[in-house]
Design an enzyme around this catalytic site. Structure first.
Site, PDB file in Angstrom:
ATOM      1  N   HIS A 137       0.823  -1.212   0.000  1.00 17.61           N
ATOM      2  CA  HIS A 137       0.000   0.000   0.000  1.00 17.61           C
ATOM      3  C   HIS A 137       0.853   1.255   0.000  1.00 17.61           C
ATOM      4  CE1 HIS A 137       0.939  -0.518   4.299  1.00 17.61           C
ATOM      5  NE2 HIS A 137       0.870   0.802   4.350  1.00 17.61           N
ATOM      6  N   ASP A 170       1.264   5.160   1.572  1.00 20.28           N
ATOM      7  CA  ASP A 170       0.932   6.136   2.617  1.00 20.28           C
ATOM      8  C   ASP A 170       1.032   7.532   2.012  1.00 20.28           C
ATOM      9  OD1 ASP A 170       0.812   4.085   4.439  1.00 20.28           O
ATOM     10  OD2 ASP A 170       2.664   4.609   5.478  1.00 20.28           O
ATOM     11  N   HIS A 212      -1.881  10.557   6.178  1.00 20.63           N
ATOM     12  CA  HIS A 212      -1.767   9.417   7.098  1.00 20.63           C
ATOM     13  C   HIS A 212      -1.271   9.846   8.476  1.00 20.63           C
ATOM     14  CE1 HIS A 212      -1.292   5.339   8.408  1.00 20.63           C
ATOM     15  NE2 HIS A 212       0.021   5.320   8.332  1.00 20.63           N
ATOM     16  N   HIS A 271       8.115   8.087   9.312  1.00 16.75           N
ATOM     17  CA  HIS A 271       6.962   8.535   8.523  1.00 16.75           C
ATOM     18  C   HIS A 271       6.906  10.061   8.463  1.00 16.75           C
ATOM     19  CE1 HIS A 271       5.322   4.427   8.795  1.00 16.75           C
ATOM     20  NE2 HIS A 271       4.422   4.793   7.884  1.00 16.75           N
TER      21      HIS A 271
END
Length: 231
Positions: A52, A54, A58, A169
């Protein structure tokens, strides 16, 4: 020698591994030919299911969603694949692992940990991950897309537990500079051993990322490697 296409996406199936706290995956029959004349499946899954993408949303309500990125987050371009196979469980990948050459325009940076071999086992969540400094350096050097063959670029922890900071992230997704396709993260890649073999054979490597057209935090994606013989 012709072009070589390698599917780097995990299959979607009932009971497949999901990040702790994410919706479990269930596929069931919604319509069947014996009754309805056609077969149609009902899908229950989260936006972060399987291989997937991000999007920045997110990690922050005020950052762009996948549908707000250029091209809806679709990416096609060269790939810089970093071979970090052989690391111990829960090892941090430091900045020294990054390629020395500058990021090519529009290139995707991919970390091949070899951890996809643990898919479907409890060991899969004890994967190597990026040090925040590694993510910060990758962002500063201009890779718009960063991928890994593991559940996360950060350590896998239950949301809300101590240490759940998503520092990598945040370094990758919270960028002020405009990016041509991202910033984006691609997780749960598989089959990168074959990509490294193709590169060792002298082939040039490209990657194609096609997330579902969903709004918000991200979406399952079909990711394919395309390699060509060296000129």
């Amino acid at each position: 020698m012709r072009e070589l296409l390698i599917d780097l996406s995990v299959p979607i199936a009932t009971g497949m591994p999901v990040y702790p706290g994410d919706p479990e995956v269930e596929l069931s029959a919604a319509l069947i030919t014996a009754v309805d004349g056609v077969n149609v499946h009902r899908l229950h899954l989260g936006s972060q299911t399987g291989t997937h993408v991000d999007a920045p949303f997110h990690i922050d309500d005020f950052l762009p969603g996948l549908d707000e990125l250029p091209g809806g987050g679709v990416f096609t371009g060269p790939a810089d694949v970093v071979d970090v196979r052989g690391l111990a469980p829960r090892t941090a990948i430091g900045p020294e692992a990054l390629p020395e050459r500058p990021a090519a325009e529009g290139a995707m940076l991919v970390f091949a940990t070899g951890w996809s071999r643990h898919w479907g086992t409890g060991d899969y969540f004890a994967h190597p991950y990026l040090e925040p400094a590694t993510a910060e350096s990758a962002a500063a050097r201009g890779w718009p897309v960063v991928g890994i063959d593991a559940p996360s670029v950060d350590p896998t922890l239950e949301p809300g537990t101590p240490g759940f900071t998503l520092a990598a992230h945040r370094a990758l997704l919270d960028r002020s500079a405009p990016m041509p396709v991202g910033p984006m993260i691609v997780e749960n890649l598989t089959g990168l051993d074959r990509v490294l073999d193709a590169r060792a054979a002298g082939r040039t490597i490209e990657m194609m990322v096609f997330p579902l057209r969903l709004p918000g935090d991200g979406a399952p994606a079909r990711v394919v490697s395309r390699s060509l013989p060296a000129p």
